[in-house]
Design an enzyme around this catalytic site. Sequence first.
Site, mmCIF file in Angstrom:
data_model
loop_
_atom_site.group_PDB
_atom_site.id
_atom_site.type_symbol
_atom_site.label_atom_id
_atom_site.label_comp_id
_atom_site.label_asym_id
_atom_site.label_seq_id
_atom_site.Cartn_x
_atom_site.Cartn_y
_atom_site.Cartn_z
ATOM 1 N N CYS A 9 3.760 5.459 -5.918
ATOM 2 C CA CYS A 9 2.504 4.693 -5.830
ATOM 3 C C CYS A 9 1.304 5.581 -6.081
ATOM 4 O O CYS A 9 0.289 5.121 -6.584
ATOM 5 C CB CYS A 9 2.411 4.026 -4.477
ATOM 6 S SG CYS A 9 2.717 5.152 -3.131
ATOM 7 N N TRP A 28 11.912 0.032 -3.696
ATOM 8 C CA TRP A 28 13.093 0.828 -4.033
ATOM 9 C C TRP A 28 12.790 2.289 -4.339
ATOM 10 O O TRP A 28 13.698 3.094 -4.490
ATOM 11 C CB TRP A 28 13.840 0.230 -5.237
ATOM 12 C CG TRP A 28 12.946 -0.236 -6.359
ATOM 13 C CD1 TRP A 28 12.588 -1.532 -6.615
ATOM 14 C CD2 TRP A 28 12.291 0.552 -7.354
ATOM 15 N NE1 TRP A 28 11.739 -1.582 -7.693
ATOM 16 C CE2 TRP A 28 11.549 -0.315 -8.178
ATOM 17 C CE3 TRP A 28 12.256 1.914 -7.644
ATOM 18 C CZ2 TRP A 28 10.778 0.113 -9.255
ATOM 19 C CZ3 TRP A 28 11.482 2.357 -8.713
ATOM 20 C CH2 TRP A 28 10.764 1.467 -9.503
ATOM 21 N N ASN A 29 11.524 2.665 -4.438
ATOM 22 C CA ASN A 29 11.275 4.020 -4.939
ATOM 23 C C ASN A 29 11.468 5.119 -3.895
ATOM 24 O O ASN A 29 11.900 6.211 -4.230
ATOM 25 C CB ASN A 29 9.897 4.110 -5.612
ATOM 26 C CG ASN A 29 8.772 3.812 -4.657
ATOM 27 O OD1 ASN A 29 8.921 2.990 -3.748
ATOM 28 N ND2 ASN A 29 7.658 4.469 -4.829
ATOM 29 N N GLU A 69 0.697 -1.613 1.756
ATOM 30 C CA GLU A 69 0.579 -0.395 0.950
ATOM 31 C C GLU A 69 0.998 -0.800 -0.456
ATOM 32 O O GLU A 69 2.180 -0.982 -0.726
ATOM 33 C CB GLU A 69 1.501 0.703 1.481
ATOM 34 C CG GLU A 69 1.180 1.166 2.884
ATOM 35 C CD GLU A 69 -0.105 1.968 2.986
ATOM 36 O OE1 GLU A 69 -0.754 2.227 1.948
ATOM 37 O OE2 GLU A 69 -0.476 2.319 4.118
ATOM 38 N N LEU A 70 0.016 -0.964 -1.324
ATOM 39 C CA LEU A 70 0.324 -1.495 -2.661
ATOM 40 C C LEU A 70 0.213 -0.384 -3.702
ATOM 41 O O LEU A 70 0.232 0.789 -3.370
ATOM 42 C CB LEU A 70 -0.595 -2.669 -2.957
ATOM 43 C CG LEU A 70 -0.613 -3.734 -1.836
ATOM 44 C CD1 LEU A 70 -1.602 -4.826 -2.144
ATOM 45 C CD2 LEU A 70 0.768 -4.299 -1.572
ATOM 46 N N GLY A 97 4.907 -2.253 -1.450
ATOM 47 C CA GLY A 97 5.477 -2.833 -2.663
ATOM 48 C C GLY A 97 4.388 -3.077 -3.674
ATOM 49 O O GLY A 97 3.310 -2.473 -3.615
ATOM 50 N N GLY A 98 4.661 -3.979 -4.588
ATOM 51 C CA GLY A 98 3.718 -4.237 -5.672
ATOM 52 C C GLY A 98 2.609 -5.193 -5.256
ATOM 53 O O GLY A 98 2.725 -5.918 -4.264
ATOM 54 N N GLU A 116 -0.790 -0.815 -13.390
ATOM 55 C CA GLU A 116 0.207 0.147 -12.935
ATOM 56 C C GLU A 116 1.505 -0.017 -13.730
ATOM 57 O O GLU A 116 2.048 -1.113 -13.825
ATOM 58 C CB GLU A 116 0.490 -0.086 -11.453
ATOM 59 C CG GLU A 116 1.420 0.947 -10.877
ATOM 60 C CD GLU A 116 1.749 0.682 -9.425
ATOM 61 O OE1 GLU A 116 2.135 -0.462 -9.106
ATOM 62 O OE2 GLU A 116 1.633 1.605 -8.617
HETATM 63 P P1 NAD Z 1 8.046 -5.489 -4.969
HETATM 64 O O1 NAD Z 1 6.685 -5.839 -4.512
HETATM 65 O O2 NAD Z 1 8.673 -6.296 -6.006
HETATM 66 O O3 NAD Z 1 9.082 -5.518 -3.741
HETATM 67 C C1 NAD Z 1 8.857 -4.816 -2.545
HETATM 68 C C2 NAD Z 1 9.640 -5.487 -1.428
HETATM 69 O O4 NAD Z 1 9.096 -6.773 -1.191
HETATM 70 C C3 NAD Z 1 11.118 -5.708 -1.734
HETATM 71 O O5 NAD Z 1 11.863 -5.509 -0.557
HETATM 72 C C4 NAD Z 1 11.166 -7.163 -2.147
HETATM 73 O O6 NAD Z 1 12.418 -7.765 -1.946
HETATM 74 C C5 NAD Z 1 10.120 -7.761 -1.234
HETATM 75 N N1 NAD Z 1 9.507 -8.998 -1.730
HETATM 76 C C6 NAD Z 1 9.262 -9.337 -3.010
HETATM 77 N N2 NAD Z 1 8.688 -10.566 -3.067
HETATM 78 C C7 NAD Z 1 8.542 -10.983 -1.782
HETATM 79 C C8 NAD Z 1 8.009 -12.155 -1.175
HETATM 80 N N3 NAD Z 1 7.509 -13.156 -1.900
HETATM 81 N N4 NAD Z 1 8.029 -12.263 0.170
HETATM 82 C C9 NAD Z 1 8.514 -11.264 0.923
HETATM 83 N N5 NAD Z 1 9.057 -10.129 0.414
HETATM 84 C C10 NAD Z 1 9.058 -9.987 -0.930
HETATM 85 O O7 NAD Z 1 7.939 -3.947 -5.342
HETATM 86 P P2 NAD Z 1 9.066 -3.009 -5.940
HETATM 87 O O8 NAD Z 1 9.241 -3.386 -7.358
HETATM 88 O O9 NAD Z 1 10.258 -2.973 -5.048
HETATM 89 O O10 NAD Z 1 8.325 -1.575 -5.818
HETATM 90 C C11 NAD Z 1 7.416 -1.098 -6.724
HETATM 91 C C12 NAD Z 1 5.977 -1.357 -6.279
HETATM 92 O O11 NAD Z 1 5.743 -0.810 -4.972
HETATM 93 C C13 NAD Z 1 4.960 -0.686 -7.163
HETATM 94 O O12 NAD Z 1 3.942 -1.572 -7.514
HETATM 95 C C14 NAD Z 1 4.410 0.451 -6.301
HETATM 96 O O13 NAD Z 1 3.137 0.881 -6.624
HETATM 97 C C15 NAD Z 1 4.519 -0.081 -4.943
HETATM 98 N N6 NAD Z 1 4.589 1.019 -3.971
HETATM 99 C C16 NAD Z 1 3.518 1.276 -3.184
HETATM 100 C C17 NAD Z 1 3.556 2.321 -2.268
HETATM 101 C C18 NAD Z 1 2.389 2.615 -1.373
HETATM 102 O O14 NAD Z 1 2.562 3.264 -0.357
HETATM 103 N N7 NAD Z 1 1.189 2.172 -1.675
HETATM 104 C C19 NAD Z 1 4.696 3.094 -2.131
HETATM 105 C C20 NAD Z 1 5.769 2.800 -2.957
HETATM 106 C C21 NAD Z 1 5.705 1.746 -3.860
#
Ligand code: NAD
Length: 487
Positions: A279, A146-147, A245-246, A223-224, A380
Amino acid sequence: MYIDGEFTHGENGAMLDSVDPVSGEVWARIPHGTAGDVSRAVEAAHRAFTQGEWPAYTPSARGALLRRIGDLVAEHADWLAYVEQRDNGKLIAELSMQMRYMANYYYYYGGLADKMEGSVIPTDKSGVFNYTKYEPLGVVACITPWNSPLPLASMKIAPALAAGNTVVCKPSEFTSASLLELAKLFDLAGAPKGIFNVVTGLGAEVGDALISHPYVERIAFTGGPEAGRIINEKAARLMKRVTLELGGKSPNIVFEDADLDQAVKGAIAGIFAASGQTCVAGSRLLVQDSIHDAFVEKLLDIVGGARFGHPADPRTQIAPISTAPQLEKVKAYVDIALKDGARLVLGGRPASVPECPKGLFFQPTIFVDVDNSMRIAQEEVFGPVLSIIRFKDEDDAVRIANDIQFGLAAGIWTQSITRAFAMANRVRAGTVWVNNYRSTSVTSPFGGFKMSGVGRECGIAGMREYMEIKSVWISTETNIPNPFVRR
Ligand code: NAD
């Protein structure tokens, strides 16, 4: 949702609320997708990959389509910025810049579409001619947080399509509106049906169905680390390719020979931009002993006066936290840091902002006396919380910087060119900034070492992630040699 070139509410018509983090009110409703919707989208993407117009597009024609989409993104940048601002509450000033820049993803990869050349390989075998070529993989699943919803999605969509794949995207359930607006632009551009699909819904339902679908060849996830690990494990079982990309816990390292005024600005941009919800946040500020106190004082002077306000107001400097669960997470980490013995010198609490009484604001927060082994230094937070850690010398800085499971980015502030090169070599991170923080470009590879991820996005490396390399052997002989004699 957008499936096979049609907008749809999905098979059961159920909806999810999208909450504006500034007003606290539901401002949009998005379809609550199901595994059935995912199947329809993936099947459409697979059909579009294997039959019809798209496989007949030359690489140059794919490039032309992407450039058309880039033009439409540039034309609608203000609208896309407005939609993202309602969904995640980021500053409009930052979003306007991001959305305008985003057109470049489509221009750059549009340009690269017809430049992925294979090679003719001189081999040690006679009677055969060998060459390599790059080919698309098939259906790519893009899953985003979402960021920075649209830029992170575009970083995947543009190279995946430029390479000739088709895509199914699942945006975060907190911020789906902007990707659906992007789908309208694909429609306007006359993109072939099924090459670009959006299925909205929850990670555990829609996300899981998407990564598990047998037609999906590659998963591109931002994502995370927790969701990243689940996806990586499932992908490994199904032998799917992944780009992950975590998160990070990036060190921003200030040496005593740095230009301290510049370094203060870099430290602030590193952690307080987007309220720390990035991130690459420089959430561990490593400051050399000899300048520690003076540097902290300078930092407090500027950050203490930062202006809260409505993110649509261009004078606002601190935006809200994007989601209610994220605000709770930030609060919890402040408590953990205090319990572990870090000393709070600024912030630490939610902020009340009179013009946005229901906004999810949190004060910029600074801890000193942080030891690198504390949870506040190792985990984080994804919020406006800075941990300041002292170091003695270069070796000590390297030891602390690398003593972490992550390796996404690092900042180094020094006026010594020798030290700059040495530190850039010794810090284990996918991106290193010297005397700046946060520079990124669609032309330069981005990704993490260690737990910060797998693979790279952006640049030519980012395009290769979406292609398979094929080695082709053509016989140059009219008579195939005796098969019982090894060549
Ligand atoms: P999140 O991991 O909870 O969710 C990310 C996406 O994955 C969402 O669309 C979510 O619905 C989906 N998702 C969640 N669980 C899943 C599963 N079991 N199977 C498939 N899809 C699933 O992350 P968030 O809370 O939306 O975002 C914040 C995190 O993202 C932070 O940890 C941040 O560091 C990371 N982030 C990383 C980067 C990068 O480029 N490295 C960039 C932005 C954000």
